[in-house]
Design an enzyme around this catalytic site. Structure first.
Site, short mmCIF file in Angstrom:
data_model
loop_
_atom_site.label_atom_id
_atom_site.label_comp_id
_atom_site.label_asym_id
_atom_site.label_seq_id
_atom_site.Cartn_x
_atom_site.Cartn_y
_atom_site.Cartn_z
N CYS A 67 0.84 -7.52 11.77
CA CYS A 67 1.13 -7.65 13.20
C CYS A 67 0.36 -8.79 13.85
O CYS A 67 0.21 -8.83 15.06
CB CYS A 67 0.85 -6.33 13.92
N GLY A 68 -0.16 -9.73 13.05
CA GLY A 68 -0.64 -10.96 13.67
C GLY A 68 -2.12 -11.26 13.62
O GLY A 68 -2.56 -12.21 14.28
N LYS A 69 -2.92 -10.52 12.85
CA LYS A 69 -4.36 -10.82 12.82
C LYS A 69 -4.65 -12.19 12.20
O LYS A 69 -5.37 -13.00 12.77
CB LYS A 69 -5.14 -9.73 12.04
N HIS A 120 -10.45 -2.57 11.50
CA HIS A 120 -9.34 -3.40 11.00
C HIS A 120 -9.09 -4.51 12.03
O HIS A 120 -8.08 -4.50 12.73
CB HIS A 120 -8.10 -2.51 10.83
N SER A 153 -1.22 -3.60 10.29
CA SER A 153 -0.87 -4.47 9.18
C SER A 153 0.38 -5.29 9.50
O SER A 153 1.37 -4.76 10.03
CB SER A 153 -0.63 -3.62 7.93
N ASN A 213 6.41 -8.50 1.98
CA ASN A 213 4.95 -8.29 1.94
C ASN A 213 4.30 -9.22 0.90
O ASN A 213 3.23 -8.91 0.38
CB ASN A 213 4.63 -6.83 1.64
N LYS A 259 -9.72 -2.48 1.65
CA LYS A 259 -9.45 -1.33 2.52
C LYS A 259 -10.24 -0.09 2.08
O LYS A 259 -10.71 0.67 2.92
CB LYS A 259 -7.96 -1.01 2.53
N ASP A 308 -9.19 -9.93 8.96
CA ASP A 308 -8.68 -8.58 8.67
C ASP A 308 -9.68 -7.45 8.93
O ASP A 308 -9.28 -6.38 9.34
CB ASP A 308 -8.21 -8.52 7.20
N TYR A 331 -1.64 -3.53 -6.72
CA TYR A 331 -1.37 -4.30 -5.51
C TYR A 331 -2.48 -4.24 -4.47
O TYR A 331 -2.96 -3.15 -4.11
CB TYR A 331 -0.06 -3.82 -4.85
N GLY A 332 -2.83 -5.35 -3.92
CA GLY A 332 -3.67 -5.53 -2.72
C GLY A 332 -4.59 -4.36 -2.39
O GLY A 332 -5.49 -4.01 -3.16
N ARG A 375 0.84 -1.20 0.00
CA ARG A 375 0.00 0.00 0.00
C ARG A 375 0.87 1.24 0.00
O ARG A 375 2.01 1.22 0.45
CB ARG A 375 -0.91 0.01 1.24
N ARG A 410 2.13 -12.30 -0.47
CA ARG A 410 0.83 -12.67 0.10
C ARG A 410 0.22 -13.87 -0.62
O ARG A 410 0.59 -14.20 -1.74
CB ARG A 410 -0.13 -11.49 -0.03
N ASN A 424 -2.77 -14.71 11.88
CA ASN A 424 -2.27 -15.78 12.75
C ASN A 424 -3.18 -16.02 13.95
O ASN A 424 -3.49 -17.15 14.28
CB ASN A 424 -0.85 -15.45 13.22
P1 GTP Z 1 -2.36 -7.70 7.43
O1 GTP Z 1 -2.88 -8.74 6.50
O2 GTP Z 1 -1.25 -6.88 6.83
O3 GTP Z 1 -3.42 -6.80 8.00
O4 GTP Z 1 -1.58 -8.44 8.61
P2 GTP Z 1 -1.97 -9.37 9.85
O5 GTP Z 1 -2.23 -8.52 11.06
O6 GTP Z 1 -3.03 -10.35 9.48
O7 GTP Z 1 -0.60 -10.12 10.16
P3 GTP Z 1 -0.19 -11.66 10.10
O8 GTP Z 1 -1.01 -12.52 11.01
O9 GTP Z 1 -0.15 -12.06 8.68
O10 GTP Z 1 1.28 -11.64 10.70
C1 GTP Z 1 2.32 -10.90 10.14
C2 GTP Z 1 3.66 -11.35 10.63
O11 GTP Z 1 3.71 -11.37 12.05
C3 GTP Z 1 3.98 -12.77 10.14
O12 GTP Z 1 5.30 -12.80 9.67
C4 GTP Z 1 3.81 -13.59 11.38
O13 GTP Z 1 4.62 -14.74 11.36
C5 GTP Z 1 4.16 -12.63 12.52
N1 GTP Z 1 3.43 -12.97 13.76
C6 GTP Z 1 2.10 -13.24 13.88
N2 GTP Z 1 1.76 -13.57 15.15
C7 GTP Z 1 2.91 -13.52 15.86
C8 GTP Z 1 3.22 -13.76 17.25
O14 GTP Z 1 2.38 -14.10 18.08
N3 GTP Z 1 4.53 -13.60 17.62
C9 GTP Z 1 5.49 -13.21 16.73
N4 GTP Z 1 6.72 -13.07 17.17
N5 GTP Z 1 5.23 -12.99 15.42
C10 GTP Z 1 3.97 -13.12 15.00
C1 SPV Z 2 -2.89 -4.55 5.25
O1 SPV Z 2 -1.93 -3.92 4.79
O2 SPV Z 2 -3.39 -4.29 6.37
C2 SPV Z 2 -3.48 -5.67 4.49
C3 SPV Z 2 -2.99 -5.93 3.14
O3 SPV Z 2 -4.37 -6.34 4.99
S1 SPV Z 2 -3.64 -4.85 1.95
O4 SPV Z 2 -4.84 -5.48 1.38
O5 SPV Z 2 -2.65 -4.68 0.88
O6 SPV Z 2 -4.00 -3.58 2.53
MN MN Z 3 -4.96 -5.60 7.03
#
Ligand code: GTP
Ligand code: SPV
Ligand code: MN
Length: 593
Positions: free
Chosen positions: A251-253, A227, A249, A364, A207, A278, A198-199, A70, A366, A255
């Site tokens: 930061c772990g959603k 979000h 973004s 980044n 978004k 998300d 892109y995304g 983004r 995906r 997961n």
């Molecule tokens: P967007 O799709 O960008 O909104 O991101 P998201 O918040 O869904 O993040 P996502 O769960 O994809 O995690 C992003 C990164 O953080 C990945 O590389 C994960 O491996 C890492 N991560 C997720 N959860 C944890 C955690 O509990 N601990 C640590 N150390 N890293 C984490």
């Molecule tokens: C984010 O950046 O928070 C995402 C990926 O979820 S994107 O769709 O590119 O915004």
């Molecule tokens: Mn997001």
């Protein structure tokens, strides 16, 4: 023909004329249409087929190397009044913005097909769902929209019935960063995006619509567009409570939304159900609770770091019917990224892998995949009424200071926790990575209006008859002096969610501190967890000097919103600052139960 379809037709005709589109294709959302688009992209190189023996019907898309995230500096909210967009957004006057971007669109589809993509955000028959139409010249965008939204004939039928939809106009243009804008006109329910494929820049349902435009509508209509992931936590008694959590973004959603319980908890009967990863739309129900839907139908998830150890549920859904963007390739044509076993042969740009070029997969990179492929997808994931939310969680990426988990005293304190969220920046947006910035409610890049008004909107939910969720702050990303994470994270985060739900049910203990309520080590289920006692102490400690400085920083941040900032939020900041300034009182334990 109804007037809404007539209006849609007129708009499509106007755009086709202005962009000089070679052809117009109305998307019906069928598998045949998807397959035909994929075949066409294979022919043009827009998609590369992956190894069919290991990844059937999976494809790789390589973005232009200058178009991999983004672009917040090129993203605008164009309201008539500048103050309505607020200091949290880039602003341009609507007339000037239309003129600027319309000039870019002129003739841009000369040799291209214009796709009309009707879509529905949310279950097709949900009263909380909303429709839009994206016009795009990118078949890659169409294919992604089919996985990410309810796209095609049913959405068009709903649009015809409702007579209202968000208009999104998109062209990849020349993929030139100098000719790139992502513009939002909330007062006109319109989005115009030019120059990126892109995304979040290009899949306009995500978004642009479901957060920036929807947050504007949500404020007017009394709901919330956030979000946030939505996850159901089933306890050993078979009761499921839903948690909505906002993390910035990358930061772990994703997961957290599909985590696998640690072995011991799994044996006791804990289960996790994914509703969304998300975006969350929430609305007070007749019972006073907040009811939430996931407006999306798929995941656009971060690939690097996704592994059998960290997120086996994600890995399990990625071996068929998935589009990968900017990942690396193994020698036998399988997708690869940092965190997976094996070796990359080609990097995300298709060059033979050379560690000197940096990571093989773009940080980044995906995957796009239908939510139905997720092994933990909730049976209520498509419930038109949504799911009731028991707890709201705010979390950022904070190497220092912020404890593993804190419970807010009440709603207003919780809103301050969200507003004050800080996080170190990630590769999800162009620019420097690892820089601490305020990212209120993880919505800094996505709130379609002035944050001061947004905070006031959040506060307004605390009213007679409301049965609001409790609010918490978490931090999975604390690091020790050796630079390593103090908390194992991933599946073990369920231990924190267990405490959170225990607090909601009044069965878990806590200690009262000036910044909120924290678990003591004995309040957490640490069975089978190999975490160093010193690390645990650090994770659950309140560093008063550090927090005094943090509260001063929060005060300055709140000041940047001027007179529009709700006094209630300021009062919360003062209350906590004062509690931190008071001489240290002995920590008071709260009885559980
Ligand atoms: P967007 O799709 O960008 O909104 O991101 P998201 O918040 O869904 O993040 P996502 O769960 O994809 O995690 C992003 C990164 O953080 C990945 O590389 C994960 O491996 C890492 N991560 C997720 N959860 C944890 C955690 O509990 N601990 C640590 N150390 N890293 C984490
Ligand atoms: C984010 O950046 O928070 C995402 C990926 O979820 S994107 O769709 O590119 O915004
Ligand atoms: Mn997001």
């Amino acid at each position: 023909m109804t007037s809404s379809l007539a209006a849609l037709n007129r708009w499509v005709e106007d755009v086709a004329r202005h962009t000089q589109a070679a052809e117009v294709h109305w998307c019906d959302g069928t598998q045949q249409e998807y397959d035909a688009l994929v075949a066409q992209m294979h022919a043009t190189g827009g998609l590369i087929a992956l190894n069919p023996a290991t990844h059937s019907r999976c494809h790789l898309h390589r973005s232009h190397p200058g178009d991999v995230a983004r672009v917040e500096h090129l993203t605008y909210v164009c309201t008539r009044e500048r103050d309505d967009a607020g200091p949290n957004n880039h602003w341009m006057a609507p007339d000037a913005a239309h003129a600027k971007i319309d000039a870019l669109f002129a003739g841009c589809m000369k040799d291209r097909t214009l796709y009309v993509v009707p879509y529905c955000m949310g279950p097709i028959d949900s009263p909380l769902a909303r429709c839009g139409v994206e016009i795009t010249d990118s078949p890659y965008v169409v294919a992604n929209m089919r996985l990410m939204t309810r796209m095609g004939a049913q959405a068009l039928a709903r649009i015809e019935r409702e007579g209202r939809f968000v208009k999104g106009l998109h062209s990849i243009g020349e993929l030139d960063p100098e000719r790139r804008f992502i513009m939002h006109f909330p007062e006109e329910l319109t989005i115009k995006s030019y120059g990126s494929g892109y995304g979040g820049n290009a899949l306009l349902g995500k978004k642009c619509h479901a957060l920036r435009i929807a947050s504007w509508q949500a404020r007017q209509e009394g709901w919330l567009a956030e979000h946030m992931l939505i996850v159901g936590i089933e306890n050993p008694q078979g009761q499921t409570h839903y948690v909505a959590a906002a993390f910035p973004s990358a930061c772990g959603k994703t997961n957290l939304s599909m985590l696998i319980p640690p072995e011991g908890m799994r044996r006791k009967g804990w289960k996790v159900w994914t509703v969304g990863d998300d975006i969350c739309w929430m609305q007070p129900g007749a019972d006073g609770r907040l009811w939430a839907i996931n407006p999306e139908a798929g995941f656009f998830g971060v690939a690097p770091g996704t592994s059998a150890r960290t997120n086996a549920n994600a890995l399990a859904m990625l071996d068929h019917d998935t589009i990968f963007t900017n990942v690396a390739l193994t020698a036998d044509g399988q997708p690869w990224w940092e965190g997976l076993p094996g070796e990359p042969a080609f990097d995300w740009q298709g060059r033979p892998h050379d560690a000197a070029h940096g990571p093989a997969a773009h940080p980044n990179s995906r995957f796009t995949v239908s939510a139905r492929q997720c092994p933990s997808f909730s049976p209520h994931g498509e419930n038109p009424q949504g799911v009731p939310i028991s707890a709201i969680v705010f979390g950022g990426r904070r190497e220092h200071l912020v404890p593993l988990v804190v419970e807010a005293h009440d709603w207003a304190h919780g809103v301050l926790l969200g507003a004050a969220m800080g996080s170190e920046t990630t590769a999800a947006a162009a620019g420097a990575v690892g820089v601490l910035r305020r990212d209120s409610m993880a919505m800094k890049p996505f709130c379609g209006y002035n944050f001061a008004d947004y905070f006031a909107h959040w506060l307004s939910f605390d009213r007679p008859g409301a049965r609001l969720p409790k609010i918490f702050q978490v931090n999975w990303f604390r690091k020790g002096t050796d630079g390593r994470f103090l908390w194992p994270g991933f599946g073990d985060n369920l231990r924190v969610l267990e405490w959170i739900l225990g607090r909601c049910e009044n069965t878990a203990g806590a200690a009262e501190t000036p910044i909120g309520r924290l678990p003591r080590p004995q309040d957490l289920d640490l069975d089978g967890l190999a975490v160093d006692p010193a690390a645990l102490n650090a994770l659950l400690a309140v560093d008063r000097d550090g927090w005094r400085a943090e509260l001063a920083g929060i005060g300055e941040y709140l000041d940047s919103y001027g007179a529009r900032l709700p006094a209630r939020l300021r009062a919360e900041q003062h209350r906590i600052a004062a509690a931190l300034a008071a001489p240290t009182a002995p920590v008071r334990a709260l009885a559980s139960g």
